[in-house]
Design an enzyme around this catalytic site. Structure first.
Site, PDB file in Angstrom:
ATOM      1  N   GLU A  86      79.109  21.930  49.313  1.00 23.61           N
ATOM      2  CA  GLU A  86      78.953  21.542  50.708  1.00 23.61           C
ATOM      3  C   GLU A  86      79.718  20.251  51.004  1.00 23.61           C
ATOM      4  OE1 GLU A  86      75.071  21.992  52.518  1.00 23.61           O
ATOM      5  OE2 GLU A  86      74.219  22.626  50.601  1.00 23.61           O
ATOM      6  N   ASP A  87      79.784  19.935  52.288  1.00 28.30           N
ATOM      7  CA  ASP A  87      80.321  18.679  52.784  1.00 28.30           C
ATOM      8  C   ASP A  87      81.713  18.396  52.195  1.00 28.30           C
ATOM      9  OD1 ASP A  87      80.261  16.358  54.333  1.00 28.30           O
ATOM     10  OD2 ASP A  87      79.239  15.193  52.804  1.00 28.30           O
TER      11      ASP A  87
END
Length: 337
Positions: free
Chosen positions: A156-157
């Site tokens: 993620e991110d």
């Protein structure tokens, strides 16, 4: 789409940093596991809901097992300690503490665990390890600590948005697959209602180009920032898009592509206003999973699988909807792969 997504996970990591959890067993944790493979638990690895032991008044896994029949959990999150070294939440040692005690307790009841590396917040191993071989070495430490049968990379991110890191994760997993015959690997990522975004499609293409025989490309169909219809219908649409991406990248048949995708939903009210995933939506997902024999049906999180009570609102420890205890887990556990 992920600027505000997965705040639940960001809160989880922040709450867990530097926190030493009370042991979940009366007896002290066992010594680090030997290199011999752990026995495979009964029940389906494909149905392994997330539990986060660092926040949300986490239920004792053995209690969840007794109440629902679930045998597998996905325990989150392993992060970087600031370098290329894995620790729970980036701060707690892999072995000898409460996290290992929880795993011991699950196994003592005939269950087992998938360990999840990553999440939305905190220092990511994919970024802190400077090469695929170094990253594979960090993953291997986690596998060896618990004699794991399965590993989940929740990308993620900034890990997800960086093409160099995406390739590093793929290449590291290929090394892990070669070094650990039979290990199951999942790669979990965000999605749009129509399937993976450009970064997600690129990640899958990189996996195919590298020859990574990944067992499950898994999407998190929530925090959409807008969708039409029910969340169950939006999830089905996202899964169909994922299947198409995996089929295209790998040249799989439809049946084989379905068997290499998965879903990790969120129960109850999500982080997006007006977005609620109901037990009816979970039933829709279960029906889809059974029809297509997908690789994985999980959700975030067991911690939230209970009503909030008077005056409470959805968050770390409850779903924000009216429900019986473990209503969502009891649907997921029906999935047998």
């Amino acid at each position: 789409m992920h600027a505000a997504a997965h705040r639940h996970r960001a809160l989880a990591v922040a709450a867990g940093l530097g926190l030493l959890l009370p042991p979940l067993l009366a007896a002290g944790p066992e010594a680090a596991a030997s290199a011999a493979p752990a026995p495979l638990a009964a029940g389906s690895m494909a149905a392994a809901p997330y539990e986060y032991l660092g926040w949300g008044d986490p239920q004792k896994p053995a209690d969840v097992m007794a109440a629902t029949g679930v045998k597998w959990f996905t325990l989150a999150f392993v992060l970087s300690d600031g370098g290329c070294n894995p620790k729970w939440d980036g701060s707690r040692a892999l072995t000898g503490g409460s996290d290992q005690a929880a795993i011991n307790a699950i196994r003592a009841k005939g269950g087992d665990v998938v360990v999840s590396v990553g999440g939305w917040s905190g220092n990511k191993l994919g970024e802190k390890c400077s090469s695929a071989s170094a990253l594979a070495g960090a993953y291997q430490k986690v596998i060896d600590a618990y004699r794991l049968k399965a590993l989940d990379i929740d990308i993620e991110d900034t890990e997800f948005s960086n093409a160099t890191v995406r390739k590093r994760v793929v290449d590291a997993l290929k090394i892990v697959k070669s070094a650990n015959p039979g290990i199951v690997t999942y790669v979990t990522m965000g999605t749009t209602p129509s399937g993976p975004d450009a970064n997600g499609k690129d990640l899958i293409k990189k996996g195919a180009a590298a020859g990574l025989a990944n067992d499950g490309w898994v999407i998190m169909p929530f925090d959409f920032g807008g969708h039409s219809g029910t969340m169950g219908a939006a999830t089905v649409s996202a899964l169909d898009g994922l299947k198409a991406a995996v089929k295209s990248a790998y040249g799989y048949s439809d049946d084989t592509a379905y068997r290499h995708i998965g879903v990790s939903s969120m129960n109850g009210r999500t982080d997006d206003a007006g977005e609620t995933v109901t037990t009816g939506d979970f039933q829709t997902i279960l029906d889809y999973a059974r029809r297509h024999h997908i690789a994985r049906f999980a959700f975030w999180a067991v911690n939230r699988d209970r009503s909030c009570g008077s005056g409470g609102s959805a968050g770390d420890s409850c779903s924000g909807v009216s429900q019986a205890p473990y209503a969502f887990t009891k649907i997921v556990v029906q999935y047998a792969g």
